[in-house]
Design an enzyme around this catalytic site. Structure first.
Site, PDB file in Angstrom:
ATOM      1  N   ASP A 238       0.865  -1.184   0.000  1.00  0.00           N
ATOM      2  CA  ASP A 238       0.000   0.000   0.000  1.00  0.00           C
ATOM      3  C   ASP A 238       0.901   1.233   0.000  1.00  0.00           C
ATOM      4  O   ASP A 238       1.347   1.690   1.052  1.00  0.00           O
ATOM      5  CB  ASP A 238      -0.915   0.014   1.233  1.00  0.00           C
ATOM      6  CG  ASP A 238      -2.028  -1.034   1.161  1.00  0.00           C
ATOM      7  OD1 ASP A 238      -1.838  -2.061   0.462  1.00  0.00           O
ATOM      8  OD2 ASP A 238      -3.069  -0.839   1.806  1.00  0.00           O
TER       9      ASP A 238
ATOM     10  N   LYS B 297      -6.627   3.458  -3.693  1.00  0.00           N
ATOM     11  CA  LYS B 297      -7.044   3.502  -2.283  1.00  0.00           C
ATOM     12  C   LYS B 297      -7.197   4.950  -1.865  1.00  0.00           C
ATOM     13  O   LYS B 297      -6.383   5.799  -2.225  1.00  0.00           O
ATOM     14  CB  LYS B 297      -5.990   2.769  -1.446  1.00  0.00           C
ATOM     15  CG  LYS B 297      -6.197   2.826   0.052  1.00  0.00           C
ATOM     16  CD  LYS B 297      -5.162   1.938   0.778  1.00  0.00           C
ATOM     17  CE  LYS B 297      -5.174   2.198   2.272  1.00  0.00           C
ATOM     18  NZ  LYS B 297      -4.116   1.443   2.981  1.00  0.00           N
TER      19      LYS B 297
ATOM     20  N   LYS C 207     -10.059   0.544  -2.781  1.00  0.00           N
ATOM     21  CA  LYS C 207     -10.021   0.340  -1.332  1.00  0.00           C
ATOM     22  C   LYS C 207     -10.276   1.645  -0.594  1.00  0.00           C
ATOM     23  O   LYS C 207      -9.406   2.493  -0.508  1.00  0.00           O
ATOM     24  CB  LYS C 207      -8.655  -0.235  -0.913  1.00  0.00           C
ATOM     25  CG  LYS C 207      -8.517  -0.406   0.613  1.00  0.00           C
ATOM     26  CD  LYS C 207      -7.189  -1.033   1.010  1.00  0.00           C
ATOM     27  CE  LYS C 207      -7.005  -0.963   2.524  1.00  0.00           C
ATOM     28  NZ  LYS C 207      -5.681  -1.463   2.951  1.00  0.00           N
TER      29      LYS C 207
END
Lengths: 483, 315
Positions: free
Chosen positions: B151, B215, B251
């Site tokens: 991430d 995300k 996300k």
């Protein structure tokens, strides 16, 4: 509990236990419910279930209602201070809010519109109109309409079936705020919320005769329009009936406002925010099953983005949830009547016959009741009937343009002029386009937004006068300006 | 690299590509998200959504106070969220700082969680303010320790000053490093990009650069995963799919604390990107407190009663 295999929304019906519908209704005259003589059934258009029987007012009932309104006007309402009138309007508005769920459920049962819309749009807006006009009642001298205005007296009001309670609020709230008394006739297929509103008038202890509600069909409407005891006519409905009313009152001292049909253009320029424009198209034509006089029924697309917009529109339309109006997840409900459905079918058949290409959202329609799938016609030109006549259903005609001026010219090429929409991320283009459009309401980067502070009404064959805002007050007053 | 044929890696081509995107009207996007939030998800569909949401959780601990003990407890919970009910699915992954990756992987394997991924936040998370060699080293460390998902944060400073090519090149470099070893999630920190136009632009930039997931946030800045921001990102992955036939995941992270919020996210997915995205391989929810609320709601649906919080574990 078993877990299902996919995310199909389980049914989420609103309970109808909150409403009690009587088997038969009369009229509301001089503060009391009086029995009717003849009756006709009112049905739930989503199921064809008979909900109740509505009285058909004839000459005697209309006479009684006008007499009651006149008496209330002379003895009570015209003598009351604006401040006191305002208190009644505030009280009505608060009661409508308190009983909002009851109104919403009843409206959905009688009209066929989704509960989400009656709950989130119709009823809150109706209450907002009473609140807004309540505030004006003691401030009319400051509305910029002059200091020597007077009410007309008795207003005869005839409203349509597409937003039954909301149209009642648009008519009754300004009439009462300005000191008029009213005789109101709801549409024959959707009288129930008006009759519930009569109960609210009793609950608010509104003086008897200030609001009178007679139910019936076009014949009752004609009795109101032609009644010599009425000073002002306010009508919302079809252009066809509007013309009849205009002729009928032409040789009388009655003053008139008409809010009639439309064939609104929703213009998408190539620099629009496409996803939001697609939402605006859907909201413009499928809101309330397209039973909206200001519906964006002509999509006027700049040709260089037409394919992209139509592709996205079809994807979006496939997600529209059509079905049981009482289900909280329903987006599009039932067509209001068998007659209206027949009209939609007739006009769309003309679209096919004239060579336009039909596409309907894939959906399963209930077997009972009146239904029409959200539909678009592409390949439509100015010469098609479906580009000129009001369909008043969930049917969109798609036209294209090459240059901004051509888009405007096509948008204005109609006998109607109620509303229009412009979609562009360029401010200067929006300002330019909105100045060119010959329509009473023009929305930029949105559609079908209503507010009591904003005047609403049409150019050309879409009507006379405005409702809402300060402009709307002037329709219920004489002696406005230089008179 | 081909970048799906959308850009050739030069500044000019990237600017043309981003310049071709249509704008986002904020009022309209807010209104659409608000309308979708009125969906009423009950009974069987609620049960489906709760289990799906659990399997989509990236169970996260990103604290300065994280210890081996804390991470081990989190991993045990990730595998069996409700030890008294083994029909509850495992979560999608655990999400930790890079020095905890080895601990997490080892403990997950120990407790039978081979199927649960380890996501490492990377590239000088959360601010992204470090030199490129440091960011690369940060990522390599996490990969070597066994991270299956990275991430990364974008350089918001570069993005806001219009140096899109720098943001692009960083994503490309980290993606190259991940190769086939790990999935790459690209964090925008939408609370710092602020406008929906920027969110849409960042989404298309990251997708062309090779992101497997986009995300919203680090969880360290508010606002984070608001419904309209997630809507705009879901529209972006839907449009990117129609351009490239590639499905990119989304996300949301930060601020999704209860079942109601999680279900609203699933409704957004269902009615925007479509049901194809309703799988943990294309939608994850970064959260910590959310999991216990999902478990309590699930118990309530089975028993008819709201259980005391004493019946759900605190890790």
């Amino acid at each position: 509990m078993e877990t299902p295999v996919s995310f199909d929304y389980a049914s989420a019906p609103e309970s109808r236990a909150i409403v009690s519908i009587k088997p038969k209704y009369g009229h509301f005259i001089a503060g009391k419910f009086v029995a009717g003589s003849k009756h006709f059934p009112t049905i739930n258009p989503a199921t064809e279930e008979v909900l109740s029987h509505i009285a058909l007012a004839g000459k005697a009932e209309v006479d009684a209602a006008v007499k009651a309104a006149r008496k209330a006007y002379t003895t009570t309402w015209s003598k009351m201070s604006g401040k006191e009138r305002g208190k009644y309007l505030f009280r009505i508005a608060r009661i409508m809010q308190e009983r909002a769920r009851e109104f919403a459920v009843l409206e959905t049962l009688d009209n066929g519109k989704p509960i989400r819309e009656s709950r989130d749009v119709d009823i809150p807006l109706a209450a907002a109109h009473f609140f807004y006009h309540a505030g004006w009642a003691d401030k009319l001298e400051f509305a910029g309409l002059g200091t020597s205005t007077k009410p007309h007296g008795v207003a005869g009001q005839i409203i349509p079936w597409n937003f039954p309670l909301l149209m009642l609020a648009w008519k009754v709230a300004p009439a009462l705020a300005t000191g008029n008394t009213v005789v109101l006739k709801p549409a024959e297929s959707t009288s129930l919320t008006a009759l519930l509103f009569a109960e609210v008038c009793q609950q608010a202890e509104l003086p008897a005769g200030v609001v009178n509600i007679v139910t019936g069909d076009g014949s009752t409407g004609a009795l109101i329009v032609n009644h010599p005891g009425i000073d002002k006519i306010a009508f919302t409905g079809s252009t066809e009936v509007g013309k009849i009313i205009a002729r009928a009152v032409a040789s009388t001292p009655k003053s008139v406002t008409l809010e009639l049909g439309g064939k609104a253009a929703n213009i998408i320029f190539d620099d629009a925010a496409i996803d939001e424009a697609v939402e605006g198209i859907v909201n413009g034509i499928f809101f309330n099953q397209g039973h909206v006089c200001c519906a964006g029924s002509r999509l006027i697309l700049q040709e260089n983005v037409a394919d992209e917009v139509l592709e996205k529109l079809k994807v979006r339309m496939a997600k529209i949830r059509i079905g049981d109006p009482m289900d909280k997840n329903t987006d599009v409900g039932a067509i209001n009547s068998k007659e209206q459905l027949a009209k939609i079918i007739e006009l769309t058949a003309a679209g096919d016959a004239e060579g336009a290409q039909r596409w309907s959202a894939p959906c399963e329609l209930p077997s009972k009741g009146f239904w029409f799938a959200p539909t678009i016609f592409t390949g439509v030109t100015q010469a098609h009937r479906i580009a000129r006549e009001e369909i008043f259903g969930p049917v969109l005609s798609v036209l294209t343009f090459r240059t901004p001026q051509e888009g405007i010219d096509k948008a204005n090429n109609t006998p109607f002029g109620l509303s229009a929409g412009v979609w562009s991320e360029k401010g200067s283009r929006i300002l330019w386009a909105t100045q060119q459009l010959r329509a009473g309401v023009v929305w930029a980067n949105t559609f079908n937004k209503f507010d009591p502070t904003s005047p609403f009404g049409g150019y050309k064959e879409s009507g006379w006068g405005r409702e809402g805002g300060r402009h709307g007050l002037s329709a219920y007053l004489k002696g406005v300006g230089h008179e | 690299m081909s970048f799906y044929g959308l850009v050739d890696g030069t500044d000019t081509s990237l600017k043309n590509y981003l310049g071709s995107l249509s704008g986002v009207d904020q009022v309209g996007a807010d209104a659409r998200a608000a309308m979708l939030a009125t969906r009423s998800i009950k009974t069987t569909s609620k049960r489906w959504a709760i289990d799906m949401a659990i399997s989509m959780v990236d169970l996260t601990t990103l604290e300065g106070a994280d210890t081996v003990g804390k991470v081990q407890a989190l991993c045990t919970k990730a595998v069996r969220p409700d030890p008294t009910d083994l029909t509850v699915p495992s979560v999608g992954a655990v999400c930790v700082y890079n020095d905890m990756v080895a601990t997490a992987r080892k403990h997950l394997d120990l407790v039978g969680g081979q199927h649960v991924g380890v996501a490492a936040v990377s590239t000088a998370f959360p601010s992204g303010r470090a030199s490129m060699p440091v960011k690369l080293r940060d990522t390599r460390d996490a990969l070597d320790a066994g991270a299956s998902e990275i991430d990364m944060v974008i350089d918001r400073g570069a993005f806001l000053s219009g140096h899109y090519i720098d943001v692009f090149n960083e994503i490309v470099a980290i993606k190259e490093l991940c190769g086939t070893r790990a999935h790459l999630k690209v964090i925008f920190e939408t609370g710092e990009l602020v406008t929906y136009d920027n969110v849409r632009k960042a989404s298309f930039l990251a997708m062309a650069a090779g992101a497997d997931f986009i995300k919203t946030s680090t969880g360290k800045i508010a606002p984070a995963a608001t419904a309209p921001v997630v809507l705009v990102m879901l529209e972006a992955v839907r449009d990117f799919y129609s351009m490239t036939q590639q499905r990119i995941g989304v996300k949301p992270a930060g601020g999704i604390r209860n079942t109601k919020d999680a279900i609203k996210q699933l409704v957004l997915v269902n009615e925007t990107a479509g049901p194809e995205w309703l799988t943990p391989s294309l939608f994850r929810i970064g959260a910590s407190a959310l999991l216990n609320d999902l478990l309590m709601q699930r118990m309530k649906m089975d028993t008819g009663y709201y259980a005391s919080p004493a019946y759900v574990t605190i890790d």
